[in-house]
Design an enzyme around this catalytic site. Structure first.
Site, mmCIF file in Angstrom:
data_model
loop_
_atom_site.group_PDB
_atom_site.id
_atom_site.type_symbol
_atom_site.label_atom_id
_atom_site.label_comp_id
_atom_site.label_asym_id
_atom_site.label_seq_id
_atom_site.Cartn_x
_atom_site.Cartn_y
_atom_site.Cartn_z
ATOM 1 N N ASN A 1 -3.688 8.523 5.233
ATOM 2 C CA ASN A 1 -2.492 7.688 5.871
ATOM 3 C C ASN A 1 -2.558 7.986 7.276
ATOM 4 O O ASN A 1 -2.163 6.925 8.042
ATOM 5 C CB ASN A 1 -1.333 8.642 5.281
ATOM 6 C CG ASN A 1 -1.270 8.457 3.932
ATOM 7 O OD1 ASN A 1 -1.267 7.679 3.254
ATOM 8 N ND2 ASN A 1 -0.606 9.640 3.095
ATOM 9 N N ARG B 1 1.022 -1.146 0.017
ATOM 10 C CA ARG B 1 -0.046 0.197 -0.143
ATOM 11 C C ARG B 1 0.791 1.234 0.042
ATOM 12 O O ARG B 1 0.638 2.167 -0.549
ATOM 13 C CB ARG B 1 -0.938 -0.214 1.365
ATOM 14 C CG ARG B 1 -1.882 1.183 1.251
ATOM 15 C CD ARG B 1 -2.968 1.091 2.402
ATOM 16 N NE ARG B 1 -4.035 1.779 2.364
ATOM 17 C CZ ARG B 1 -4.428 2.445 3.360
ATOM 18 N NH1 ARG B 1 -3.557 2.339 4.552
ATOM 19 N NH2 ARG B 1 -5.500 3.378 3.268
ATOM 20 N N HIS C 1 -6.386 -5.714 -2.511
ATOM 21 C CA HIS C 1 -7.343 -6.032 -1.363
ATOM 22 C C HIS C 1 -7.565 -7.349 -1.215
ATOM 23 O O HIS C 1 -8.113 -7.751 -0.424
ATOM 24 C CB HIS C 1 -8.662 -5.275 -1.251
ATOM 25 C CG HIS C 1 -8.255 -3.583 -1.234
ATOM 26 N ND1 HIS C 1 -9.288 -2.593 -1.581
ATOM 27 C CD2 HIS C 1 -7.176 -2.881 -0.988
ATOM 28 C CE1 HIS C 1 -8.803 -1.407 -1.262
ATOM 29 N NE2 HIS C 1 -7.588 -1.499 -0.836
ATOM 30 N N HIS D 1 0.372 4.758 -2.112
ATOM 31 C CA HIS D 1 0.081 6.084 -1.421
ATOM 32 C C HIS D 1 1.315 7.281 -1.773
ATOM 33 O O HIS D 1 1.252 8.396 -1.880
ATOM 34 C CB HIS D 1 -0.079 5.925 0.115
ATOM 35 C CG HIS D 1 -1.543 5.446 0.348
ATOM 36 N ND1 HIS D 1 -2.067 5.901 1.358
ATOM 37 C CD2 HIS D 1 -2.311 4.902 -0.183
ATOM 38 C CE1 HIS D 1 -3.131 5.288 1.477
ATOM 39 N NE2 HIS D 1 -3.484 4.684 0.476
HETATM 40 C C1 HEM Z 1 -9.976 2.220 -5.186
HETATM 41 C C2 HEM Z 1 -8.890 2.725 -4.542
HETATM 42 C C3 HEM Z 1 -8.715 2.361 -3.316
HETATM 43 C C4 HEM Z 1 -9.278 2.653 -2.148
HETATM 44 C C5 HEM Z 1 -10.355 3.533 -1.959
HETATM 45 C C6 HEM Z 1 -8.475 2.189 -1.061
HETATM 46 C C7 HEM Z 1 -8.629 2.224 0.276
HETATM 47 C C8 HEM Z 1 -8.095 1.653 1.220
HETATM 48 C C9 HEM Z 1 -8.638 1.462 2.747
HETATM 49 C C10 HEM Z 1 -9.720 2.471 3.352
HETATM 50 C C11 HEM Z 1 -7.621 0.573 3.347
HETATM 51 C C12 HEM Z 1 -7.850 0.263 4.876
HETATM 52 C C13 HEM Z 1 -6.725 1.045 5.580
HETATM 53 C C14 HEM Z 1 -6.836 1.005 7.102
HETATM 54 O O1 HEM Z 1 -7.793 0.599 7.470
HETATM 55 O O2 HEM Z 1 -6.075 1.776 7.642
HETATM 56 C C15 HEM Z 1 -6.811 -0.075 2.432
HETATM 57 C C16 HEM Z 1 -6.166 -1.008 2.700
HETATM 58 C C17 HEM Z 1 -5.251 -1.528 1.988
HETATM 59 N N1 HEM Z 1 -4.987 -1.155 0.569
HETATM 60 FE FE1 HEM Z 1 -6.326 0.018 -0.344
HETATM 61 N N2 HEM Z 1 -7.624 1.469 -1.388
HETATM 62 C C18 HEM Z 1 -7.471 1.621 -2.838
HETATM 63 C C19 HEM Z 1 -6.589 0.996 -3.793
HETATM 64 C C20 HEM Z 1 -5.585 0.235 -3.383
HETATM 65 C C21 HEM Z 1 -4.322 -0.056 -4.386
HETATM 66 C C22 HEM Z 1 -4.163 0.502 -5.816
HETATM 67 C C23 HEM Z 1 -3.514 -0.780 -3.553
HETATM 68 C C24 HEM Z 1 -2.100 -1.378 -3.973
HETATM 69 C C25 HEM Z 1 -1.872 -1.708 -5.326
HETATM 70 C C26 HEM Z 1 -4.000 -1.026 -2.201
HETATM 71 C C27 HEM Z 1 -3.637 -1.671 -1.316
HETATM 72 C C28 HEM Z 1 -4.028 -1.990 0.010
HETATM 73 C C29 HEM Z 1 -3.482 -2.810 0.853
HETATM 74 C C30 HEM Z 1 -2.578 -3.901 0.805
HETATM 75 C C31 HEM Z 1 -4.199 -2.576 1.829
HETATM 76 C C32 HEM Z 1 -4.021 -3.336 3.503
HETATM 77 C C33 HEM Z 1 -2.999 -2.648 4.094
HETATM 78 C C34 HEM Z 1 -2.795 -2.950 5.474
HETATM 79 O O3 HEM Z 1 -3.189 -4.102 6.103
HETATM 80 O O4 HEM Z 1 -1.886 -2.254 6.240
HETATM 81 N N3 HEM Z 1 -5.353 -0.222 -2.343
HETATM 82 N N4 HEM Z 1 -7.162 0.419 1.125
#
Ligand code: HEM
Ligand SMILES: *[C@@H]1O[C@H](CO)[C@@H](O)[C@H](O)[C@H]1NC(C)=O
Ligand SMILES: *[C@@H]1O[C@H](CO)[C@@H](O)[C@H](O)[C@H]1NC(C)=O
Ligand SMILES: *[C@@H]1O[C@H](CO)[C@@H](O)[C@H](O)[C@H]1NC(C)=O
Ligand SMILES: *[C@@H]1O[C@H](CO)[C@@H](O)[C@H](O)[C@H]1NC(C)=O
Ligand SMILES: *[C@@H]1O[C@H](CO)[C@@H](O)[C@H](O)[C@H]1NC(C)=O
Ligand SMILES: *[C@@H]1O[C@H](CO)[C@@H](O)[C@H](O)[C@H]1NC(C)=O
Ligand SMILES: *[C@@H]1O[C@H](CO)[C@@H](O)[C@H](O)[C@H]1NC(C)=O
Ligand SMILES: *[C@@H]1O[C@H](CO)[C@@H](O)[C@H](O)[C@H]1NC(C)=O
Ligand SMILES: *[C@@H]1O[C@H](CO)[C@@H](O)[C@H](O)[C@H]1NC(C)=O
Ligand SMILES: *[C@@H]1O[C@H](CO)[C@@H](O)[C@H](O)[C@H]1NC(C)=O
Ligand SMILES: *[C@@H]1O[C@H](CO)[C@@H](O)[C@H](O)[C@H]1NC(C)=O
Length: 338
Positions: free
Chosen positions: A103, A70, A202, A74
């Protein structure tokens, strides 16, 4: 005579051309292309050094691979892939991206990036940029959890500025419509296929209740849950995230295989088990071109892995600093000399 003159001129031009061709590679281009062999002579083991530090961290923190993946996203969406995300307040940096809404209390893994920098500092000091560390860490992380491998393009340099307001506006939020999300991807030249493929990240990691609990009780002001939520899954989520409960409680983004990098994220969407509103919208927005892409990735993991690798390369190409632009930071948290 005429032909001798001609020959002399020809030899001179040939010599000139040869000199230019020999010298050209040593003039650092200010806008060079990234290359998979960028560190092959200066830090040949860079990929394994990065992977080894992540494997170490993963022993006590299985979520770290998701968190690191992630971070590259970002970073790249805000001022391009320039490690602006990593800068702390200090010196000329008055506002850190780390405390921007997407973030703050959410982005994690910065300590592991610092450990990678320290390990590279020991093997190849001053060579590998923090922006490239983020790209390499994402690839290593995805591979370690069973996802695809790809040749990471390298040669990014680190920026001098952070952009907190930009982090607030350029990164997608989980509360937006598919049209709004698509616009944010298009703004950085990423396609709808890239959007669907990258959302497949995800397939691992965790999300806090506050990022989706609006779907469980009062969706979009209707007083009812999101109608696209699977009712069995809704009950599970309501138990884990009670109304007015602790918004920081963690949930699996992919309940079927929470730590593996596979295509179950897409089969979940077919079952109406996308966790975030923006996840489910990819499949449940009537008439959207994303629907057939989700179907394809759900039915063909190879197709997903190929598209994901290509989309990560595309994302990694967002406005990099190259050549003599930027710098190689000694400490990923600070601009050199500050
Ligand atoms: C449609 C666009 C996206 C939205 C709205 C979004 C939103 C989010 C949100 C709200 C979380 C949870 C964060 C938390 O609870 O602290 C999350 C987690 C995550 N996102 Fe996204 N995301 C998007 C696209 C992406 C992309 C493009 C990637 C990587 C290529 C990604 C990888 C991840 C990963 C791996 C997690 C888990 C992180 C962890 O466990 O620390 N996301 N995302
Ligand atoms: C690269 O790593 C291998 C083993 O992983 C080691 O044998 C080799 O010496 C390393 N090379 C450099 C240049 O550090
Ligand atoms: C970030 O989170 C902290 C709590 O950890 C909070 O005090 C602070 O106000 C938040 N910053 C922003 C900009 O939201
Ligand atoms: C990298 O090495 C230099 C010189 O040995 C040292 O000053 C610096 O603190 C090191 N940086 C990190 C992140 O370990
Ligand atoms: C970030 O966005 C939130 C709302 O989305 C707003 O309250 C906040 O003022 C914004 N911060 C910056 C620095 O733009
Ligand atoms: C997107 O592509 C356009 C046209 O090629 C270019 O002008 C723009 O700089 C690109 N934007 C990014 C963020 O790469
Ligand atoms: C929420 O409602 C507004 C209008 O009330 C509508 O424009 C928007 O598309 C809705 N969002 C979702 C995700 O259904
Ligand atoms: C909410 O949960 C987080 C972590 O799960 C914990 O650190 C925090 O203290 C909790 N807050 C409240 C008000 O219970
Ligand atoms: C809800 O999820 C279950 C699997 O847990 C699945 O069998 C069922 O078809 C899903 N229902 C809908 C409407 O998608
Ligand atoms: C999509 O259309 C179907 C009927 O064709 C409808 O039942 C459903 O509510 C629509 N979904 C959304 C998210 O608007
Ligand atoms: C799965 O996708 C790959 C890559 O696009 C393709 O080569 C292959 O034919 C597809 N397999 C099936 C069964 O459709
Ligand atoms: C901080 O900004 C000033 C004024 O633009 C500049 O002269 C100085 O070099 C910058 N310091 C660092 C460490 O970048």
């Amino acid at each position: 005579m005429l032909s001798t003159t001609y020959n002399n001129n020809g030899s001179f031009l040939l010599l000139l051309a040869t000199v230019i061709l020999l010298v050209l590679p040593f003039i650092p281009p200010s806008n060079a292309q990234l290359s998979s062999t960028f560190y092959s002579s200066t830090c040949p083991n860079v990929s394994s050094i990065v992977s080894n530090v992540i494997q170490q961290a993963r022993q006590s923190d299985p979520r770290i691979t998701a968190s690191l993946t992630r971070l590259h996203f970002h970073d790249c969406f805000v001022n391009g892939c320039d490690a602006s995300l990593l800068l702390d307040v200090g010196g000329n940096i008055t506002e850190s991206e780390k405390t921007a809404a997407p973030n703050n209390n959410s982005a994690r893994g910065f300590d592991v990036i610092d450990n990678i920098k320290a390990a590279l500092n020991a093997s190849c000091p001053g060579i590998v940029s923090c922006a490239d560390i983020l790209a390499l860490a994402a690839q290593a992380s995805v591979s370690l959890e069973g996802g695809p491998s790809w040749n990471v393009l390298l040669g990014r340099r680190d920026g001098f500025t952070a952009n907190k307001a930009g982090a607030n506006t350029s990164l997608p939020t989980p509360f937006e419509t598919l049209a709004q999300i698509t616009a944010k991807y298009n703004a950085v030249n990423l396609s709808t296929t890239d959007l669907v493929a990258l959302s497949g990240a995800h397939t691992f990691g965790r999300a806090q209740c506050k990022f989706f609990s609006q779907r469980l009780y009062n969706f979009n002001g209707t007083g009812n849950p999101d109608p696209t939520l699977n009712s069995t899954y809704l009950t599970t989520l309501q138990q884990n995230c009670p109304q007015n409960g602790n918004g920081s409680t963690l949930n699996k983004l992919d309940p079927s295989t929470p730590n593996a990098f596979d295509n179950n994220y897409f089969t979940n969407l077919l079952n109406n088990q996308g966790l975030l509103q923006t996840d489910q919208e990819l499949f449940s927005t009537n008439g959207s071109s994303t629907v057939s892409i989700v179907n394809n990735f759900a039915n063909n993991q190879t197709a997903f892995f190929q598209a994901f690798a290509q989309a990560m390369i595309n994302m990694g190409n967002i406005s990099p600093l190259t050549g003599s632009q930027g710098e190689i930071r000694n400490d990923c948290k600070k601009v050199n000399g500050s």
